[in-house]
Design an enzyme around this catalytic site. Structure first.
Site, PDB file in Angstrom:
ATOM      1  N   ARG A  58       0.832  -1.211   0.000  1.00  0.00           N
ATOM      2  CA  ARG A  58       0.000   0.000   0.000  1.00  0.00           C
ATOM      3  C   ARG A  58       0.866   1.262   0.000  1.00  0.00           C
ATOM      4  O   ARG A  58       0.502   2.293  -0.545  1.00  0.00           O
ATOM      5  CB  ARG A  58      -0.970   0.016   1.207  1.00  0.00           C
ATOM      6  CG  ARG A  58      -1.788   1.306   1.290  1.00  0.00           C
ATOM      7  CD  ARG A  58      -3.021   1.171   2.166  1.00  0.00           C
ATOM      8  NE  ARG A  58      -2.728   0.614   3.472  1.00  0.00           N
ATOM      9  CZ  ARG A  58      -2.197   1.287   4.493  1.00  0.00           C
ATOM     10  NH1 ARG A  58      -1.916   2.561   4.386  1.00  0.00           N
ATOM     11  NH2 ARG A  58      -1.972   0.681   5.642  1.00  0.00           N
ATOM     12  N   TYR A 111     -16.215  15.570 -15.637  1.00  0.00           N
ATOM     13  CA  TYR A 111     -16.670  14.183 -15.481  1.00  0.00           C
ATOM     14  C   TYR A 111     -17.697  14.110 -14.346  1.00  0.00           C
ATOM     15  O   TYR A 111     -17.415  14.564 -13.227  1.00  0.00           O
ATOM     16  CB  TYR A 111     -15.443  13.316 -15.178  1.00  0.00           C
ATOM     17  CG  TYR A 111     -15.715  11.856 -15.059  1.00  0.00           C
ATOM     18  CD1 TYR A 111     -16.116  11.110 -16.155  1.00  0.00           C
ATOM     19  CD2 TYR A 111     -15.572  11.207 -13.843  1.00  0.00           C
ATOM     20  CE1 TYR A 111     -16.362   9.753 -16.042  1.00  0.00           C
ATOM     21  CE2 TYR A 111     -15.813   9.840 -13.726  1.00  0.00           C
ATOM     22  CZ  TYR A 111     -16.213   9.128 -14.829  1.00  0.00           C
ATOM     23  OH  TYR A 111     -16.457   7.788 -14.714  1.00  0.00           O
ATOM     24  N   ASP A 183      -7.512  17.708 -15.204  1.00  0.00           N
ATOM     25  CA  ASP A 183      -7.838  16.323 -15.547  1.00  0.00           C
ATOM     26  C   ASP A 183      -7.503  16.177 -17.037  1.00  0.00           C
ATOM     27  O   ASP A 183      -8.208  16.704 -17.891  1.00  0.00           O
ATOM     28  CB  ASP A 183      -9.317  16.023 -15.264  1.00  0.00           C
ATOM     29  CG  ASP A 183      -9.694  14.568 -15.554  1.00  0.00           C
ATOM     30  OD1 ASP A 183      -9.006  13.931 -16.375  1.00  0.00           O
ATOM     31  OD2 ASP A 183     -10.680  14.075 -14.978  1.00  0.00           O
ATOM     32  N   LYS A 208      -8.607   4.976 -19.431  1.00  0.00           N
ATOM     33  CA  LYS A 208      -8.922   5.441 -20.770  1.00  0.00           C
ATOM     34  C   LYS A 208      -7.677   5.345 -21.675  1.00  0.00           C
ATOM     35  O   LYS A 208      -7.185   4.266 -21.874  1.00  0.00           O
ATOM     36  CB  LYS A 208      -9.484   6.862 -20.682  1.00  0.00           C
ATOM     37  CG  LYS A 208     -10.508   7.054 -19.538  1.00  0.00           C
ATOM     38  CD  LYS A 208     -11.762   6.241 -19.692  1.00  0.00           C
ATOM     39  CE  LYS A 208     -12.641   6.206 -18.437  1.00  0.00           C
ATOM     40  NZ  LYS A 208     -12.883   7.464 -17.750  1.00  0.00           N
TER      41      LYS A 208
HETATM   42  C1  LIG Z   1     -13.378   7.949 -16.458  1.00  0.00           C
HETATM   43  C2  LIG Z   1     -12.981   9.291 -16.002  1.00  0.00           C
HETATM   44  C3  LIG Z   1     -12.684   9.550 -14.649  1.00  0.00           C
HETATM   45  C4  LIG Z   1     -12.833   8.503 -13.567  1.00  0.00           C
HETATM   46  O1  LIG Z   1     -11.998   7.422 -13.761  1.00  0.00           O
HETATM   47  P1  LIG Z   1     -12.290   5.911 -13.302  1.00  0.00           P
HETATM   48  O2  LIG Z   1     -11.061   5.220 -13.739  1.00  0.00           O
HETATM   49  O3  LIG Z   1     -13.536   5.463 -13.992  1.00  0.00           O
HETATM   50  O4  LIG Z   1     -12.475   5.922 -11.824  1.00  0.00           O
HETATM   51  C5  LIG Z   1     -12.264  10.826 -14.317  1.00  0.00           C
HETATM   52  N1  LIG Z   1     -12.152  11.805 -15.241  1.00  0.00           N
HETATM   53  C6  LIG Z   1     -12.460  11.587 -16.543  1.00  0.00           C
HETATM   54  C7  LIG Z   1     -12.329  12.709 -17.518  1.00  0.00           C
HETATM   55  C8  LIG Z   1     -12.874  10.335 -16.969  1.00  0.00           C
HETATM   56  O5  LIG Z   1     -13.176  10.134 -18.258  1.00  0.00           O
END
Ligand SMILES: *Cc1c(COP(=O)(O)O)cnc(C)c1O
Length: 392
Positions: A58, A111, A183, A208
């Site tokens: 962790r 998001y 982000d 992603k």
């Molecule tokens: C999918 C996504 C998240 C969250 O990510 P997870 O891996 O699903 O927890 C945050 N920001 C954006 C822009 C996303 O597309």
């Protein structure tokens, strides 16, 4: 963290490589929860931070560290903290960098769960937030309060592909004593490096583009400065949202082809967006690579490519959009994005369903909006699929 001046693609393949005594070419999976000490003194020194060495997964694991070093290098940050999911990364940033009474200014079409976490949960601890179209710099600046600690920007934003001027956003945030968090999930470091424009923190859902194969959920946070990184790492450890070594191994394997995947997908995306724009059944298309996109010029300055995310609405609105999603055969009807498979989804009833309709519309998320994430299939097949679905 950057070792040399190699090009981005070279760093994709080699950055963060673990020095293995057996010379394994790929960082092995250290599938262990804990690490032994040679003696009690070494254990005490590791805990006191006087000696390097792994203690417990962790807190840190060689496979995960290897991925962290790689992504920190790609984003040109000092270091990174990997998390169990993208939302783990978002929460780590919020919890490490906000206090009771703090205020956050954020992108309206951020998001959905990033907004939900703030409005539903952080509000219980006295954190306030304001959502504005951050591509409008005067609206952005007007939202600041004396207690604003973070400007949280998603650019390009999901699903409307609004582009925020990151350099101006950093200037405004810093003038108000706040940090800029970006982000960067939709762009990936291949297309955009927010730290270069003055951002303090960059985060990703590696689920992603970074992993890119729709087989792992994960997140990562990169900081410009060690002081901020330290706060982020200590929060990740305290809340226990560490990335598992097996997850890290898969993501590190996936990231090596980031440039190849995006180069291919964005070529197809431009072709598909242009094709859609010319179709009589299509009311409008939002793709930052099209000159019709309101921030096309800004995207051109700030990014090195336009990516593979397309938003569009059919003339028939919601009903026509639903029919299209039911009729496509090659594109998969699924949320998520940035993988090798082309995906199609309906933000108003899926990813952004948690946001009240009025707020959604203010953020440009109309009920008829369809989101299309272009993969690496043959573009002719994707267009043929859309054509048969529209004709049906
Ligand atoms: C999918 C996504 C998240 C969250 O990510 P997870 O891996 O699903 O927890 C945050 N920001 C954006 C822009 C996303 O597309």
């Amino acid at each position: 963290m950057r070792q040399n001046d190699s090009g981005f693609d070279t760093r994709l393949v080699h950055a963060g490589a673990h020095e293995d005594p057996l010379h394994s070419v790929v960082t092995p999976i250290y599938q262990t929860s804990t690490f032994g000490f040679a003696n009690a003194q070494e254990g005490a020194d590791c805990f006191a931070g006087k000696a390097d060495g792994y203690i417990y997964t962790r807190l840190g694991n060689p496979t995960t560290r290897s991925l962290e070093r790689c992504v920190a290098d790609l984003e040109e940050g000092c270091d990174a903290v990997a998390t169990s999911s993208g939302m783990g990364a978002v929460n780590t940033v919020y919890m490490a960098l906000l206090d009771q009474g703090s205020h956050v200014v954020s992108t309206a079409s951020v998001y959905g769960p990033s907004r939900g976490l703030m409005e539903t949960h952080y509000s219980r601890f006295g954190v306030a937030s304001t959502y504005v179209d951050t591509s409008d710099l005067s609206a952005l600046e007007a939202a600041f309060r004396p207690e604003t600690r973070l400007l949280y920007v998603e650019s390009p934003s999901n699903p409307c592909m609004q582009v925020t001027d990151l350099e101006a956003a950093a200037r405004i945030a810093h003038a108000h004593g706040a940090l800029l968090v970006v982000d960067n999930t939709f762009a990936s470091p291949f297309l955009q490096k927010p730290l270069r424009f003055g951002a303090d923190v960059v985060l990703h859902s590696v689920t992603k583009f970074i992993n890119g194969h729709a087989d792992v959920v994960g997140g990562i946070v990169v900081a410009r400065e060690p002081g901020i990184l330290k706060r982020l790492r200590s929060m990740m450890i305290a809340t226990g949202c560490n990335m598992d070594p097996h997850q890290a191994f898969l993501v590190h394997r996936g990231v090596k082809t980031l440039s190849l995947r995006i180069e291919r997908a964005q070529l197809s995306a431009l072709q598909i967006a242009s094709w859609l724009e010319a179709r009589p059944e299509v009311a409008w298309v939002r793709y930052i690579g099209l000159p019709s996109h309101p921030q096309h010029e800004l995207a051109r300055r700030q990014m090195s490519g336009f990516g593979s995310m397309i938003g569009f609405e059919l003339v028939g609105g919601l009903e026509a959009g639903r029919r299209l999603m039911d009729r496509v055969e090659l594109a998969v009807l699924a949320v998520s994005l940035g993988g090798v498979e082309t995906l199609i989804e309906h933000p108003a009833s899926m990813t952004h369903a948690g946001i009240p309709r009025e707020e959604r519309e203010k953020a440009g998320i109309t009920d008829g909006l369809v989101r299309y994430s272009v993969g690496i299939e043959n573009v002719e097949d994707l267009i043929r699929d859309l054509q048969q679905a529209l004709a049906g």
